[in-house]
Design an enzyme around this catalytic site. Structure first.
Site, short mmCIF file in Angstrom:
data_model
loop_
_atom_site.label_atom_id
_atom_site.label_comp_id
_atom_site.label_asym_id
_atom_site.label_seq_id
_atom_site.Cartn_x
_atom_site.Cartn_y
_atom_site.Cartn_z
CB SER A 177 -0.94 -0.03 1.18
OG SER A 177 -1.61 -1.25 1.18
NE ARG A 192 4.82 10.46 -2.92
CZ ARG A 192 4.28 11.07 -3.98
NH1 ARG A 192 5.03 11.56 -4.93
NH2 ARG A 192 2.97 11.21 -4.06
CG ASP A 230 -4.29 0.08 1.03
OD1 ASP A 230 -4.13 0.80 0.04
OD2 ASP A 230 -4.15 0.52 2.20
C1 GLC Z 1 -0.85 5.97 1.52
C2 GLC Z 1 -0.24 5.20 0.35
C3 GLC Z 1 -1.32 4.56 -0.49
C4 GLC Z 1 -2.26 3.75 0.36
C5 GLC Z 1 -2.82 4.61 1.50
C6 GLC Z 1 -3.73 3.84 2.43
O1 GLC Z 1 -1.52 7.07 1.02
O2 GLC Z 1 0.55 6.05 -0.44
O3 GLC Z 1 -0.77 3.75 -1.52
O4 GLC Z 1 -3.29 3.23 -0.40
O5 GLC Z 1 -1.76 5.16 2.26
O6 GLC Z 1 -3.07 2.76 3.02
#
Ligand code: GLC
Length: 497
Positions: A177, A192, A230
């Site tokens: 995620s 990143r 996610d």
């Molecule tokens: C952050 C991450 C993203 C993820 C979110 C929730 O924003 O960059 O990819 O989906 O957190 O976990």
């Protein structure tokens, strides 16, 4: 005067100034202190204001940025990442699949047994572990080895009945995620880190290759069949049980959203047109920003001092990693400028991120007449004792301001998505739209989730709101990843076990 005498005089003068300051602090009568504290509170409240008109501007800005992000890479703060998921689960998925869910402070390993049409999810089992803070800023190998080890243990301990038939490798859906530029359904490079991770040698690397190498090092035979965010996992998991699920929102440590887009509305997609005509998009909405966002001095300072300054501004206003920290900053100002907690600023209050959102949530939900929970939390987390009821009420009020702003902005973000999807008004056909939601903040911070849902209804108006519903997709992201591993299995045409 000799050096020693000068030194003594300076120390003497400093002591006098110190004593004088103390006297002033003590003399600043409690009414004066209170008035100053109230003015800090009022100013904060005003700056955090989210009247309906402002939320609609935020929603419109979100829609505009979505369009821009779909046109070209780098066209917007919203990455609008192509997930390579062009078919959501149908219910036909069959066999035993695994998922690894890494995205915040905890990670999970799951095994899901799918029973094909009619069978549904026959069996599921998971194990959860927290990520040691040192690994969040260490090396890529250290992090992936740690995860692979847990997976190895999980697989080693499983019963014979879950073993794959001869010649068939175990397959895994990897929920990772963070923002990833996908190159296929099971490959992609990390753009990143977010949410407090900062492992420099992973940025720009293919995360599936990193995981696969770690699995090899730990002797686990497993193929990564799908790499998903996610939000994508939650969308897939939600769709498996409800055909009307068209968007997914995560509100946890971080925040993000995904939705189903028409492939033809994605100018930057140069691949073949999917049979379904659709493509799931990971918006990475945490990085959204707009001049309409109600930012305060506390938010600016939090951002500047963060690991990722200038990035994830929407996330820093709305998600679990930051809400408690915003509250701490306001309390610190009150302590410092209005002597809110007495003459001295409580030492612990100066420590960034010491006040976590679960603590803030517990204080916000305190229903006892003497706000006992607030008193205990202030004592236990910040070493602040002897607070009056009046002071504790102020703390609750601050929790409410911070949470309300976050929840209302998240609702505005959803409205922006619904507009982009043409689902913000009641359609002739009477179609329904279900939003799959997940994340610890949404699940546990009830005042926040109630406010979000209330605001969404307010923004949509009664008629449109009647066609939209929000569903908690409990751990949908892990199950969704396993489902996507199943639909991207190497053995799709073989009879499964
Ligand atoms: C952050 C991450 C993203 C993820 C979110 C929730 O924003 O960059 O990819 O989906 O957190 O976990």
């Amino acid at each position: 005067m000799g050096k020693v005498a000068v030194g003594a005089a300076v120390i003497g003068a400093a002591a006098v100034v110190g004593v004088a300051a103390l006297v002033v602090r003590q003399r600043m009568k409690s009414s004066g202190r209170w008035a100053r504290a109230m003015s800090i509170l009022k100013e904060f409240e005003e700056k955090c204001g989210t009247p309906e008109g402002k939320l609609k501007q935020v929603a419109d800005a979100m829609t505009v940025e979505m369009h821009a992000g779909l046109v070209s890479e780098g066209g917007s703060k919203l990455k609008m990442l192509i997930s390579y998921v062009d078919n959501l689960p149908t219910g036909d998925e069959d066999g035993v699949f695994y998922a690894l869910d890494l995205g915040g402070t905890n990670f999970r390993v799951l095994r899901v047994q799918l029973g094909g049409k009619e069978g549904g999810i026959v069996h599921q089992e998971f194990t959860e572990a927290s990520i040691p803070p040192a690994l969040m800023g260490g090396t890529s190998d250290a992090l992936f080895d740690y995860i692979a080890e847990k997976l190895a243990k999980f697989v080693d301990e499983e019963e014979q009945m879950f073993h794959q038939p001869p010649g068939r490798q175990r397959e895994l859906g990897f929920t990772f995620s963070f923002p990833v530029m996908q190159t296929s359904i099971n490959s992609g490079t990390l753009i990143r880190w977010t949410k407090g991770f900062s492992i420099n040698d992973t940025v720009g690397q293919d995360v599936v290759a990193e995981l696969t190498n770690a699995l090899k090092r730990k002797g686990v035979e497993m193929r990564v069949a799908a790499l998903v965010n996610d939000t994508i996992g939650t969308l897939a998991g939600g769709r498996y049980t409800n055909n009307d699920v068209a968007l997914a929102v995560i509100l946890g440590t971080g925040t993000n959203a995904a939705y189903v887009e028409r492939a033809q509305a994605i100018p930057k997609w140069h691949g073949p047109l999917p049979k379904s005509g659709e493509m799931v998009i990971n918006m990475e909405w945490g990085n959204f920003r707009s001049s309409h966002l109600p930012l305060t001095e506390y938010d600016h300072a939090l951002d500047v001092e963060s690991l990722n300054p200038g990035e994830q501004i929407f996330e820093k206003l709305t998600s679990g990693m930051y809400l408690g920290e915003i509250l701490r900053r306001v309390l610190l100002k009150m302590a410092d400028e209005a002597f809110f907690f007495g003459g001295e600023v409580p030492a612990k209050l100066k420590i960034p991120f010491i006040l976590r959102t679960p603590e803030m949530s517990a204080m916000h939900h305190d229903t006892s007449s003497d706000l006992r929970v607030v008193g205990n939390k202030l004592k236990d987390t910040l070493d602040i004792s002897n607070t009056s009821l009046k002071m504790r009420r102020v703390v609750v009020e601050l929790c409410n301001i911070v949470a309300t702003r976050g929840a209302r902005l998240a609702a505005a973000g959803i409205l922006g998505m619904l507009k982009k999807m043409g689902r913000d008004t009641k359609s002739e056909g009477g179609g329904k739209t279900v939003i799959a939601m997940d994340g610890g903040l949404y699940e546990h911070y009830t005042e926040y989730s109630k406010c979000l849902e209330y605001t969404l209804n307010e923004l949509l108006g009664e008629e449109a709101a009647s066609t939209i519903s929000v569903e908690h997709s409990n751990d949908g992201s892990g199950i969704g990843a396993a489902l996507l591993a199943a639909s991207h299995s190497l053995y799709l045409n073989e009879k499964s076990s």
